[in-house]
Design a protein around this motif. Structure first.
Motif, PDB file in Angstrom:
ATOM      1  N   VAL A   1       0.820  -1.078   0.007  1.00  0.00           N
ATOM      2  CA  VAL A   1       0.078  -0.179  -0.058  1.00  0.00           C
ATOM      3  C   VAL A   1       0.736   1.160   0.036  1.00  0.00           C
ATOM      4  CG1 VAL A   1      -1.799   1.311   1.015  1.00  0.00           C
ATOM      5  CG2 VAL A   1      -1.558  -1.279   1.363  1.00  0.00           C
ATOM      6  N   THR A   2       0.687   2.054  -1.035  1.00  0.00           N
ATOM      7  CA  THR A   2       1.624   3.255  -1.128  1.00  0.00           C
ATOM      8  C   THR A   2       0.876   4.512   0.115  1.00  0.00           C
ATOM      9  OG1 THR A   2       0.122   4.264  -2.877  1.00  0.00           O
ATOM     10  CG2 THR A   2       2.010   3.056  -3.584  1.00  0.00           C
ATOM     11  N   GLN A   3       1.526   5.617   0.180  1.00  0.00           N
ATOM     12  CA  GLN A   3       1.100   6.545   1.014  1.00  0.00           C
ATOM     13  C   GLN A   3      -0.219   7.247   0.895  1.00  0.00           C
ATOM     14  OE1 GLN A   3       4.003   9.563   1.248  1.00  0.00           O
ATOM     15  NE2 GLN A   3       5.079   8.348   2.859  1.00  0.00           N
ATOM     16  N   ASP A   4      -0.599   7.081  -0.544  1.00  0.00           N
ATOM     17  CA  ASP A   4      -1.855   7.666  -0.988  1.00  0.00           C
ATOM     18  C   ASP A   4      -2.928   6.473  -1.268  1.00  0.00           C
ATOM     19  OD1 ASP A   4      -0.953   6.474  -3.155  1.00  0.00           O
ATOM     20  OD2 ASP A   4      -1.107   8.148  -4.532  1.00  0.00           O
ATOM     21  N   GLY A   5      -2.739   5.157  -0.708  1.00  0.00           N
ATOM     22  CA  GLY A   5      -3.618   4.182  -0.640  1.00  0.00           C
ATOM     23  C   GLY A   5      -3.412   3.400  -1.996  1.00  0.00           C
ATOM     24  N   ARG A   6      -2.701   3.568  -2.809  1.00  0.00           N
ATOM     25  CA  ARG A   6      -2.726   2.697  -3.995  1.00  0.00           C
ATOM     26  C   ARG A   6      -2.003   1.515  -3.888  1.00  0.00           C
ATOM     27  NH1 ARG A   6       0.666   4.655  -7.273  1.00  0.00           N
ATOM     28  NH2 ARG A   6       1.708   6.325  -6.010  1.00  0.00           N
ATOM     29  N   ILE A   7      -2.479   0.300  -4.679  1.00  0.00           N
ATOM     30  CA  ILE A   7      -1.769  -1.070  -4.441  1.00  0.00           C
ATOM     31  C   ILE A   7      -0.760  -1.065  -5.598  1.00  0.00           C
ATOM     32  CG2 ILE A   7      -2.309  -3.460  -4.219  1.00  0.00           C
ATOM     33  CD1 ILE A   7      -3.481  -1.787  -2.008  1.00  0.00           C
ATOM     34  N   GLU A   8       0.465  -1.352  -5.130  1.00  0.00           N
ATOM     35  CA  GLU A   8       1.315  -1.651  -6.145  1.00  0.00           C
ATOM     36  C   GLU A   8       2.359  -2.831  -5.764  1.00  0.00           C
ATOM     37  OE1 GLU A   8       3.891   1.817  -6.208  1.00  0.00           O
ATOM     38  OE2 GLU A   8       5.091   1.347  -4.284  1.00  0.00           O
ATOM     39  N   ALA A   9       3.105  -3.532  -6.807  1.00  0.00           N
ATOM     40  CA  ALA A   9       3.794  -4.478  -6.461  1.00  0.00           C
ATOM     41  C   ALA A   9       5.175  -4.422  -7.078  1.00  0.00           C
ATOM     42  CB  ALA A   9       3.339  -5.631  -7.290  1.00  0.00           C
ATOM     43  N   VAL A  10       6.123  -3.868  -6.257  1.00  0.00           N
ATOM     44  CA  VAL A  10       7.392  -3.283  -6.573  1.00  0.00           C
ATOM     45  C   VAL A  10       8.436  -3.916  -5.830  1.00  0.00           C
ATOM     46  CG1 VAL A  10       6.714  -1.245  -7.832  1.00  0.00           C
ATOM     47  CG2 VAL A  10       7.220  -1.069  -5.655  1.00  0.00           C
ATOM     48  N   THR A  11       8.111  -4.194  -4.418  1.00  0.00           N
ATOM     49  CA  THR A  11       9.329  -4.565  -3.705  1.00  0.00           C
ATOM     50  C   THR A  11       9.272  -6.168  -3.410  1.00  0.00           C
ATOM     51  OG1 THR A  11      10.029  -4.252  -1.260  1.00  0.00           O
ATOM     52  CG2 THR A  11       7.572  -4.450  -1.657  1.00  0.00           C
ATOM     53  N   LYS A  12      10.662  -6.513  -3.229  1.00  0.00           N
ATOM     54  CA  LYS A  12      10.948  -8.181  -3.214  1.00  0.00           C
ATOM     55  C   LYS A  12      11.194  -8.310  -1.777  1.00  0.00           C
ATOM     56  CE  LYS A  12      12.127  -9.222  -7.863  1.00  0.00           C
ATOM     57  NZ  LYS A  12      12.936  -9.947  -8.810  1.00  0.00           N
ATOM     58  N   THR A  13      10.949  -7.289  -0.721  1.00  0.00           N
ATOM     59  CA  THR A  13      11.306  -7.891   0.690  1.00  0.00           C
ATOM     60  C   THR A  13       9.951  -7.427   1.460  1.00  0.00           C
ATOM     61  OG1 THR A  13      12.149  -5.564   0.852  1.00  0.00           O
ATOM     62  CG2 THR A  13      13.806  -7.127   0.515  1.00  0.00           C
ATOM     63  N   LEU A  14       9.591  -8.156   2.237  1.00  0.00           N
ATOM     64  CA  LEU A  14       8.423  -8.105   3.054  1.00  0.00           C
ATOM     65  C   LEU A  14       8.584  -7.184   4.160  1.00  0.00           C
ATOM     66  CD1 LEU A  14       6.839 -11.704   3.274  1.00  0.00           C
ATOM     67  CD2 LEU A  14       5.857  -9.663   2.226  1.00  0.00           C
ATOM     68  N   SER A  15       7.561  -6.331   4.354  1.00  0.00           N
ATOM     69  CA  SER A  15       7.549  -5.409   5.470  1.00  0.00           C
ATOM     70  C   SER A  15       6.001  -5.510   5.768  1.00  0.00           C
ATOM     71  CB  SER A  15       8.018  -4.092   5.383  1.00  0.00           C
ATOM     72  OG  SER A  15       7.099  -3.398   4.276  1.00  0.00           O
ATOM     73  N   ASP A  16       5.624  -4.679   6.999  1.00  0.00           N
ATOM     74  CA  ASP A  16       4.258  -4.620   7.552  1.00  0.00           C
ATOM     75  C   ASP A  16       3.298  -3.822   6.374  1.00  0.00           C
ATOM     76  OD1 ASP A  16       4.694  -5.643   9.965  1.00  0.00           O
ATOM     77  OD2 ASP A  16       5.093  -3.898  10.854  1.00  0.00           O
ATOM     78  N   ASN A  17       3.924  -3.184   5.510  1.00  0.00           N
ATOM     79  CA  ASN A  17       3.293  -2.560   4.342  1.00  0.00           C
ATOM     80  C   ASN A  17       2.778  -3.560   3.430  1.00  0.00           C
ATOM     81  OD1 ASN A  17       2.296   0.120   3.279  1.00  0.00           O
ATOM     82  ND2 ASN A  17       3.748  -0.535   1.783  1.00  0.00           N
ATOM     83  N   ASN A  18       3.279  -4.758   3.445  1.00  0.00           N
ATOM     84  CA  ASN A  18       2.985  -5.735   2.474  1.00  0.00           C
ATOM     85  C   ASN A  18       2.133  -6.774   2.980  1.00  0.00           C
ATOM     86  OD1 ASN A  18       6.390  -5.192   1.838  1.00  0.00           O
ATOM     87  ND2 ASN A  18       5.028  -4.701   0.255  1.00  0.00           N
ATOM     88  N   MET A  19       1.592  -6.411   4.193  1.00  0.00           N
ATOM     89  CA  MET A  19       0.610  -7.704   4.809  1.00  0.00           C
ATOM     90  C   MET A  19      -0.714  -7.186   4.711  1.00  0.00           C
ATOM     91  SD  MET A  19       3.134  -9.652   5.447  1.00  0.00           S
ATOM     92  CE  MET A  19       2.159 -10.846   6.167  1.00  0.00           C
TER      93      MET A  19
END
Length: 502
Positions: free
Chosen positions: A315-333
């Motif tokens: 989830v980006t700061q403005d709420g959009r859903i993107e798939a660019v990172t290959k490392t998991l963080s809370d933002n990807n859950m």
């Protein structure tokens, strides 16, 4: 001595009387009296750099032998008395023998009379054992040397997958008289010649062995045909077939459990597709861009959604859903909350639920209390499926004189069920007898599951973990298992006995 670099493989150990070696919790005793592969009958074989193995029970204790041949299972320490060498039956039956490395005798016996006094690996000495593996029988196949996954095509199985993606990477391992068959998701079998065939015969049976490569760099499984030749990849396409009787690095494999891979469908039948951002599009046939892998983090109780390229939804700061990172963080859950109609709401890390904008882009922008019809999360890599609960496999009764179309939950061996998608996100389940699952309403008690409907009947399947589902029946209740075998549509809310491994 350190044993950190071990390869572990969980199996049942079955004697010639078809009884499982069993670890009793009390008294630290073992016997060969188990009737099915359940918790007490699971043994973890720890394979070490020197080619030896330790055999660990479900409570963490190791099988140990003394100089008199007495066998116990009480120590949690590993030493010479706990060390065995594996040998394989010379008769081609794929049975294993466990020889004490220190005392040179074989583990043997039946009933309460388990000892380590057999001088030979033989039927006469009761020292040969069948070893069915304990993991779920639907797996992916990974080459240790080639670092690729097996993928089925129209005629063969080849090492062609950087990732195990889609239904062609799923195989059902069928255990038959000590050996295995590799069954594809479209119900064909791998032959030793490399061809995929529709019939079962001796050429589709493979014995399973554990081995260490000569340079000690590889530990894994090897599969041997009825001529004593090992399965390996051949030619530029990496076609799997048997070739050599001498074990090489090319013959080392591992079997891995398969995470659910899905397509996610929103309103209007549009499917989530990934570019830099995730969008809903009209898609007729899903490609790699529309297939996503779900993995559950039990600590956070949230899901990651991975693309074929190894990037994760975020989830980006403005709420959009993107798939660019290959490392998991809370933002990807993400949280997945199931609705009772076969759909689910997906909540992002910003606390808001996903929906599509007018452009089709997905965004986490719907608050908790807003109306939201959710998404269909359609399971794609299980066109055929096997269910197992804590008491056994889900399968049809086979007791003479009983209802031979009624399902129970205590089967020793799996039944393969065809999973058919329905248009609304629900599923129909077709039995091996060609009939569909339906509810049988008794005069008293709860509805049972039978396979006697000629028409598809809708069930809702809900993911609870990476390999766990619950099933909501048409009567609005969850399918529930118990230790005596009942498989009923009886639970108002899902509990531990509603969980099915798949």
């Amino acid at each position: 001595m350190s044993y950190a670099n071990t390869f572990e493989w969980v199996i049942g150990i079955v004697n010639a009387e078809d009884k499982y070696l069993t670890a009793e919790r009390y008294g630290n005793k073992i016997n060969a009296g188990g009737l099915a592969l359940r918790q007490k009958q699971k043994w973890t074989v720890e394979f070490n750099d020197d080619g030896s193995v330790f055999i660990r029970s479900y409570v963490g204790s190791y099988i140990s032998v003394d100089r008199l041949g007495t066998v116990t299972c009480e120590t949690r320490e590993r030493g010479d008395d706990e060390k065995f060498m594996l040998e394989y039956a010379a008769d081609g039956s794929a049975r294993w023998a466990f020889r004490s490395r220190k005392y040179k005798y074989f583990l043997a016996g039946t009933g309460e009379g388990i000892n380590c006094l057999a001088k030979r690996a033989s039927d006469e000495d009761l020292s040969l054992w069948y070893t069915p593996f304990a993991m779920h029988p639907q797996v992916t196949i990974f080459s240790m040397l080639g670092k690729k996954f097996a993928i089925a095509d129209s005629n063969h199985i080849s090492l062609a997958g950087i990732k195990a993606w889609g239904p062609r990477a799923l195989f059902t391992m069928e255990f038959t008289h000590g050996k295995y068959r590799f069954k594809t998701s479209d119900n064909r079998y791998l032959s030793k010649t490399g061809s995929l065939v529709s019939t079962q015969d001796e050429d589709t049976l493979f014995g399973m062995e554990i081995h260490l490569s000569e340079d000690k760099r590889l530990k894994g499984l090897a599969f041997k045909d009825n001529d004593g030749r090992y399965l390996s990849a051949t030619g530029p396409s990496g076609t799997l077939r048997t070739n050599y009787k001498v074990l090489r690095k090319e013959e080392f494999f591992r079997l891995e459990e398969c995470h659910p891979q899905v397509i996610i469908v929103g309103n209007g039948g549009k499917t989530a597709s990934v570019g830099m951002e995730v969008m809903l599009k009209i898609i007729r046939v899903p490609t790699q861009s529309e297939i996503f892998q779900l993995e559950y983090d039990s600590g956070k109780k949230k899901w990651s959604i991975e693309t074929y390229d190894g990037t994760f939804w975020g989830v980006t700061q403005d709420g959009r859903i993107e798939a660019v990172t290959k490392t998991l963080s809370d933002n990807n859950m993400f949280e997945i909350r199931w609705l009772s109609n076969g759909r689910a709401r997906i909540r992002g890390s910003n606390g808001k639920y996903l929906a599509s904008k007018g452009t089709g882009n997905l965004a986490a922008r719907i608050p908790e209390d807003a109306d939201d019809s959710g998404f269909q999360i359609r399971l794609l890599n299980r066109p055929v499926i096997v269910f197992r609960c804590e008491f056994g496999f889900i399968g049809i009764k086979t007791i003479p004189g009983s209802n031979n179309d009624e399902y129970i939950c205590t089967k020793a061996y799996p039944s393969v069920i065809t999973l058919e998608q329905m248009n609304d996100g629900k599923y129909s389940l077709r039995s091996e007898n060609g009939k569909y699952w339906c509810l049988s309403i008794p005069t008293g008690g709860y509805p049972s599951i039978k396979a006697n409907s000629t028409e598809p009947v809708p069930f809702v399947m809900e993911f609870r973990d990476s390999s766990l589902v619950t099933i909501l029946a048409p009567n609005g209740r969850y399918l529930h298992c118990d230790k005596v075998g009942h498989f009923h549509a009886s639970a108002l809310e899902p509990d531990a006995q509603c969980l099915l491994y798949c």
